[in-house]
Design a protein around this motif. Structure first.
Motif, PDB file in Angstrom:
ATOM      1  N   UNK A   1      83.536  76.769 112.586  1.00 55.62           N
ATOM      2  CA  UNK A   1      83.235  75.481 112.789  1.00 55.62           C
ATOM      3  C   UNK A   1      84.303  74.739 113.815  1.00 55.62           C
ATOM      4  N   UNK A   2      84.982  75.548 114.496  1.00 51.63           N
ATOM      5  CA  UNK A   2      86.089  75.134 115.127  1.00 51.63           C
ATOM      6  C   UNK A   2      86.944  74.444 114.435  1.00 51.63           C
ATOM      7  N   UNK A   3      87.215  74.753 113.055  1.00 45.10           N
ATOM      8  CA  UNK A   3      87.995  74.152 111.826  1.00 45.10           C
ATOM      9  C   UNK A   3      87.578  72.946 111.607  1.00 45.10           C
ATOM     10  N   UNK A   4      87.127  72.008 112.379  1.00 43.96           N
ATOM     11  CA  UNK A   4      86.780  70.843 111.821  1.00 43.96           C
ATOM     12  C   UNK A   4      85.549  70.172 112.478  1.00 43.96           C
ATOM     13  N   UNK A   5      85.268  70.491 113.659  1.00 42.16           N
ATOM     14  CA  UNK A   5      83.873  69.780 114.150  1.00 42.16           C
ATOM     15  C   UNK A   5      82.759  70.661 114.011  1.00 42.16           C
ATOM     16  N   UNK A   6      82.658  71.923 113.973  1.00 40.27           N
ATOM     17  CA  UNK A   6      81.745  72.922 113.846  1.00 40.27           C
ATOM     18  C   UNK A   6      81.353  73.420 115.514  1.00 40.27           C
ATOM     19  N   UNK A   7      80.574  74.640 115.134  1.00 39.94           N
ATOM     20  CA  UNK A   7      80.337  75.313 116.583  1.00 39.94           C
ATOM     21  C   UNK A   7      78.960  74.717 116.783  1.00 39.94           C
ATOM     22  N   UNK A   8      78.936  73.942 118.105  1.00 40.20           N
ATOM     23  CA  UNK A   8      78.133  73.005 118.530  1.00 40.20           C
ATOM     24  C   UNK A   8      77.130  73.824 119.467  1.00 40.20           C
ATOM     25  N   UNK A   9      77.421  75.116 119.908  1.00 40.72           N
ATOM     26  CA  UNK A   9      76.897  75.432 120.817  1.00 40.72           C
ATOM     27  C   UNK A   9      75.405  76.063 120.670  1.00 40.72           C
ATOM     28  N   UNK A  22      87.688  85.062 107.632  1.00 46.53           N
ATOM     29  CA  UNK A  22      86.365  84.976 107.022  1.00 46.53           C
ATOM     30  C   UNK A  22      86.288  84.309 105.559  1.00 46.53           C
ATOM     31  N   UNK A  23      87.208  84.666 105.057  1.00 46.24           N
ATOM     32  CA  UNK A  23      87.407  84.137 103.515  1.00 46.24           C
ATOM     33  C   UNK A  23      87.482  82.446 103.515  1.00 46.24           C
ATOM     34  N   UNK A  24      88.531  82.108 104.279  1.00 44.47           N
ATOM     35  CA  UNK A  24      88.609  80.608 104.482  1.00 44.47           C
ATOM     36  C   UNK A  24      87.427  79.848 105.009  1.00 44.47           C
ATOM     37  N   UNK A  25      86.817  80.640 106.009  1.00 45.26           N
ATOM     38  CA  UNK A  25      85.470  80.093 106.519  1.00 45.26           C
ATOM     39  C   UNK A  25      84.483  79.989 105.875  1.00 45.26           C
ATOM     40  N   UNK A  26      84.250  80.992 104.862  1.00 49.07           N
ATOM     41  CA  UNK A  26      83.213  80.725 103.926  1.00 49.07           C
ATOM     42  C   UNK A  26      83.578  79.696 102.784  1.00 49.07           C
ATOM     43  N   UNK A  27      84.814  79.562 102.434  1.00 50.62           N
ATOM     44  CA  UNK A  27      85.203  78.721 101.751  1.00 50.62           C
ATOM     45  C   UNK A  27      84.756  77.064 102.086  1.00 50.62           C
ATOM     46  N   UNK A  28      85.116  76.932 103.571  1.00 44.34           N
ATOM     47  CA  UNK A  28      84.788  75.659 104.069  1.00 44.34           C
ATOM     48  C   UNK A  28      83.225  75.634 104.371  1.00 44.34           C
ATOM     49  N   UNK A  29      82.501  76.594 104.588  1.00 39.00           N
ATOM     50  CA  UNK A  29      81.105  76.552 104.796  1.00 39.00           C
ATOM     51  C   UNK A  29      80.487  76.014 103.312  1.00 39.00           C
ATOM     52  N   UNK A  30      81.148  76.711 102.191  1.00 37.80           N
ATOM     53  CA  UNK A  30      80.490  76.318 101.095  1.00 37.80           C
ATOM     54  C   UNK A  30      80.844  74.935 100.586  1.00 37.80           C
ATOM     55  N   UNK A  31      81.831  74.147 101.007  1.00 34.38           N
ATOM     56  CA  UNK A  31      81.842  72.596 100.849  1.00 34.38           C
ATOM     57  C   UNK A  31      81.080  71.941 101.577  1.00 34.38           C
ATOM     58  N   UNK A  32      80.919  72.208 102.876  1.00 32.82           N
ATOM     59  CA  UNK A  32      79.756  71.774 103.777  1.00 32.82           C
ATOM     60  C   UNK A  32      78.460  71.832 103.086  1.00 32.82           C
ATOM     61  N   UNK A 164      73.716  84.359 110.373  1.00 33.45           N
ATOM     62  CA  UNK A 164      73.923  83.559 109.580  1.00 33.45           C
ATOM     63  C   UNK A 164      74.967  84.152 108.576  1.00 33.45           C
ATOM     64  N   UNK A 165      75.936  83.400 108.257  1.00 34.59           N
ATOM     65  CA  UNK A 165      77.006  83.797 107.482  1.00 34.59           C
ATOM     66  C   UNK A 165      77.176  83.063 106.155  1.00 34.59           C
ATOM     67  N   UNK A 166      77.320  83.706 105.014  1.00 38.73           N
ATOM     68  CA  UNK A 166      77.690  83.071 103.721  1.00 38.73           C
ATOM     69  C   UNK A 166      76.917  81.804 103.477  1.00 38.73           C
ATOM     70  N   UNK A 167      77.841  80.699 103.318  1.00 41.34           N
ATOM     71  CA  UNK A 167      76.915  79.257 102.902  1.00 41.34           C
ATOM     72  C   UNK A 167      76.196  78.718 104.242  1.00 41.34           C
TER      73      UNK A 167
END
Length: 428
Positions: A1-9, A22-32, A164-167
């Motif tokens: 997600x580019x940390x805050x904005x998301x991958x918008x391509x 990957x683990x940090x990103x999966x946790x962020x995806x879960x919150x999203x 498609x990854x995780x959450x």
């Protein structure tokens, strides 16, 4: 997600940003995901293709906790779908290129038909056991309408490769997985045949997996294309003697309308044949009034020169955009025919239908690309369209011919209209 904005391509981007843990990103995806399904403001935006899919899932009432109940195909129906899919011819290639990789990387390789039913499954025994618990088994439907956002179902909806990854999966029980999928099309008709996919534990996520799946899908299409060229060349050998006995203008095509040989007309690669083509008289968009006769391996199409390739009053064009495989269906006094449309051609015809007075090349370039200077690309695509659709389209400006009544069939969900499209005039 580019940390805050998301991958918008575009949706062909890999799911995991370069350098992201990957683990940090999966946790962020879960919150999203949690915020999105609860109707709250998420801490970051999902990728555009994922957000659009989640919107479709909410509008369809897909349960984020378990998806929809599905049942696997009966053995006889599974065998019939395998036969009818057109993918058995490239199955050895898919297994050779992806089977070993799936085994070595703790993944499974899956091949589906165009409806998302799993036809074949190979790879890691341990992962297959885990997949069994999800119902990710041969014969089960894996479309968005059954299991929500996932690489297979979303690739089949958009017509584009997906990871498609995780959450990013809409259904929570799939959050422990990562999947990379690419659609496979029939080069003869443009018809979507199905998809090839690598799926495994979320920890196995990799951009290289995604790139590999895309490459292998392209190789499969190339193999199908080579087989078609071989068959067309064989037909050409028998077509020349047939045409030598015909007076006047004529072409010999294969069952899909690809031209093997012609006499008396400008060279062309393809002719749109009538729906359920049979012997008899028919009006064809690029040729006009014709007589169609069966020959070994295809059709002999003889032009009746008294009738120009211009549609008469009462010709009706139905632009069907309700599925990922857009089509144009035409009916006239001489019968009917249909023609599958590429994603770009579907966009262009949709825009022409929306502007009956016509669009210039610059206007279409702005509509499609947001850049009125890209007229060369637009003119090239319109030239291809007019070769197939002939008198249905007029130029200067580009438009549907005045004698053609046009109707557009849209999907029930606005977000499902041309889901592959990033054209400003479509998405705006």
């Amino acid at each position: 997600m580019g940390h805050t904005e998301g991958v918008r391509g575009e949706s062909f981007e890999a799911a995991l940003p370069v350098g992201e843990d990957p683990h940090r990103y999966a946790r962020l995806l879960a919150r999203v995901h949690d915020a999105a399904v609860a109707g709250e403001v998420p801490p970051a935006r999902p990728r555009a293709v994922i957000g659009a899919s989640w919107t479709r899932m909410r509008s369809r009432g897909i349960d984020p906790e378990g998806g929809c109940a599905g049942r696997p195909l009966q053995a006889e129906e599974l065998l019939e779908r395998r036969r009818a899919s057109g993918l058995s011819e490239v199955l050895p290639l898919l297994r050779a290129k992806l089977g070993g990789v799936a085994e070595q990387t703790a993944n499974i390789m899956v091949v589906t038909d165009a409806d998302g039913h799993l036809l074949w499954r190979d790879g890691s025994t341990a992962v297959r056991r885990n997949a069994d618990a999800l119902g990710f088994v041969e014969g089960m439907g894996w479309g968005e309408d059954v299991v929500g956002t996932n690489a297979i179902g979303t690739a089949l909806v958009t017509g584009l490769p997906m990871q498609v990854y995780s959450a990013e999966h809409y259904v929570r029980t799939h959050h422990a997985w990562t999947c990379a999928s690419a659609p496979v099309h029939d080069p003869r008709s443009g018809r979507l045949l199905g998809a090839v996919d690598l799926s495994g534990p979320a920890a196995t996520v990799s951009p290289t997996t995604f790139a590999l799946v895309q490459t292998v899908a392209q190789l499969a299409e190339s193999q199908l294309h080579a087989a078609h060229r071989t068959a067309l060349e064989a037909l050409r050998g028998s077509a020349v003697p047939v045409l030598s006995k015909v007076s006047g203008r004529a072409v010999v095509t294969d069952p899909h309308g690809w031209v093997a040989a012609s006499t008396g007309i400008a060279p062309r690669n393809h002719v749109a044949l009538p729906t359920g083509c049979g012997a008899g008289r028919a009006w064809l968009p690029a040729l006009g009034d014709c007589v169609v006769e069966p020959v070994r391996g295809g059709w002999l199409v003889r032009l009746l020169d008294e009738d120009p390739a211009t549609p008469g009053d009462g010709t009706r064009a139905l632009l069907d955009l309700r599925t990922s495989q857009a089509r144009i269906e035409v009916t006239s006094a001489s019968g009917g025919w249909d023609h599958p449309l590429s994603p770009r051609h579907a966009e262009l015809l949709f825009l022409l239908a929306a502007h009956p007075d016509g669009r210039t090349a610059a206007q279409l370039a702005a509509d499609v690309f947001g850049d009125a200077r890209r007229t060369v690309t637009v003119r090239a695509e319109m030239s291809r369209l007019r070769r197939n659709l002939g008198g249905l389209l007029s130029g200067r400006p580009y438009r549907f011919s005045d004698t053609v009544e046009v109707e557009v069939l849209r999907p029930d969900e606005p977000g499902s209209l041309l889901p592959h499209s990033t054209a400003p005039a479509v998405r705006g």
